[in-house]
Design an enzyme around this catalytic site. Structure first.
Site, short mmCIF file in Angstrom:
data_model
loop_
_atom_site.label_atom_id
_atom_site.label_comp_id
_atom_site.label_asym_id
_atom_site.label_seq_id
_atom_site.Cartn_x
_atom_site.Cartn_y
_atom_site.Cartn_z
N LYS A 1 5.86 80.24 -0.34
CA LYS A 1 6.50 80.46 0.96
C LYS A 1 7.17 81.83 0.99
O LYS A 1 7.08 82.57 1.97
CB LYS A 1 7.53 79.35 1.23
CG LYS A 1 6.90 78.00 1.54
CD LYS A 1 7.92 76.86 1.57
CE LYS A 1 7.20 75.53 1.81
NZ LYS A 1 8.10 74.35 1.78
N GLN B 1 14.11 72.79 -0.07
CA GLN B 1 12.86 72.18 -0.55
C GLN B 1 13.12 70.74 -0.99
O GLN B 1 14.06 70.46 -1.72
CB GLN B 1 12.29 73.02 -1.71
CG GLN B 1 10.92 72.59 -2.18
CD GLN B 1 9.82 72.77 -1.13
OE1 GLN B 1 9.88 73.64 -0.28
NE2 GLN B 1 8.82 71.90 -1.17
N ASP C 1 12.45 73.94 9.18
CA ASP C 1 11.58 72.86 8.70
C ASP C 1 11.37 71.81 9.78
O ASP C 1 10.45 70.99 9.68
CB ASP C 1 12.22 72.18 7.48
CG ASP C 1 11.49 72.48 6.18
OD1 ASP C 1 10.28 72.76 6.24
OD2 ASP C 1 12.13 72.40 5.12
N1 GUN Z 1 8.47 68.95 0.46
C1 GUN Z 1 7.20 68.63 0.79
N2 GUN Z 1 6.85 69.22 1.93
C2 GUN Z 1 7.92 69.94 2.35
C3 GUN Z 1 8.16 70.79 3.46
O1 GUN Z 1 7.34 70.99 4.35
N3 GUN Z 1 9.39 71.35 3.51
C4 GUN Z 1 10.32 71.12 2.57
N4 GUN Z 1 11.51 71.70 2.72
N5 GUN Z 1 10.14 70.35 1.52
C5 GUN Z 1 8.92 69.77 1.42
#
Ligand code: GUN
Length: 288
Positions: A53, A97, A120
């Protein structure tokens, strides 16, 4: 011929578009979007996701910061960091995350992220607005699923979409997104899950099947009708270390009209939509 829906290529194209918009925003208004990524503990998969990311942010001209905290971080400590990021004018978006270590209440952390920085799309305001049909930030994976369909000219309107999985991150918001009015919406949506007695009976009726249950190669060829479109949201590692989705790709691709691969399907699209949301967050914050 089955169409392979190349998420990697589309992500590159869309990230190029986002980079151009970021450059314009920076040149015209002096605004540089920024993403604060918060990673707690040492989950190896999460480390890879966050690294990818941040790399994509960098390539798009979006600033990013990594706040890496030890696994024994307390909930008050994490809430304190989020409060700081909420008021930091350099930070347009906050990404915590998931999963978080046991002992930290995920929903309390998600709730603490400022609504205008919820890139998110997991927070209560973002979800409430989506439910009301007036979305602000769409959750990145559902948004990526919708975009891979729309940008490949796969019609969603009037189609029967069967989603396997009801998670707060994918299944539930995707159902809301695809059934809402407007482009990329107007679908008839069925959601099935672990307590659905006969999942195959439903997936066989679908024009589009989306699988997001975290079980390697769950969806088999005999569970879809010929010509169906299949979207695979899963990322699983087999005992021999291979990365596979929730769809038995080799079997299903024989009869599907279009299918997303793993890797190179929805994964890169999720990252792209995060960049899109971070750019939008910077613009929204500038306007208030
Ligand atoms: N864990 C699995 N998918 C995601 C996501 O799209 N965002 C975040 N923050 N954590 C995740």
């Amino acid at each position: 011929m089955t169409q392979i829906l190349d998420g990697k290529l589309l992500a590159q194209t869309m990230q190029g578009e986002i980079a151009a918009q970021v450059a314009e925003l920076t040149e015209t208004l002096g605004i540089r979007p920024g993403l604060a990524a918060v990673l707690v503990g040492d989950n190896p998969a999460s480390q890879v996701y966050v690294r990818n990311k941040r790399k994509a942010c960098d390539q798009a001209g979006i600033q990013s910061w990594l706040h890496q905290l030890p696994a024994d971080t307390t909930q008050p400590d994490l809430l304190h960091l989020i409060a700081q990021l909420n008021t930091d004018p350099q930070v347009s978006g906050i990404l915590v995350q998931l999963p978080l270590p046991i002992g930290i209440d995920e929903s309390a952390i998600i709730d603490a992220v400022a609504p205008l920085k919820d890139v998110d799309g997991f927070g209560p305001q973002s979800l409430g607005l989506l439910t009301a049909g007036t979305p602000r930030f769409l959750p990145c994976t559902p948004f990526g699923v919708q975009q891979i369909l729309v940008r490949n000219n796969i019609r969603v309107e009037g189609q029967h979409v069967v989603i396997v999985g009801r998670s707060n991150i994918v299944g539930k918001p995707l159902a809301l997104l695809l059934m809402q009015k407007g482009e990329g919406g107007n679908a008839t949506v069925t959601v099935c899950h672990s307590k659905t007695p006969d999942i195959a009976a439903l997936t066989k009726q679908a024009d589009i099947v989306v699988v997001a249950i975290g079980q390697a190669r769950f969806l088999k060829k005999d569970m879809i009708r010929p010509g169906a479109v299949v979207v695979d949201v899963g990322i699983n590692r087999t005992p021999d270390g291979k990365l596979v989705g929730d769809v038995d790709f080799d079997g299903v691709k024989e009869i599907a009209s279009a299918i997303t691969p793993v890797p190179g399907g929805i994964g890169p699209m999720t990252i792209t939509m995060l960049l899109h949301n971070t750019l939008r967050a910077a613009i929204l914050q500038h306007a208030v």
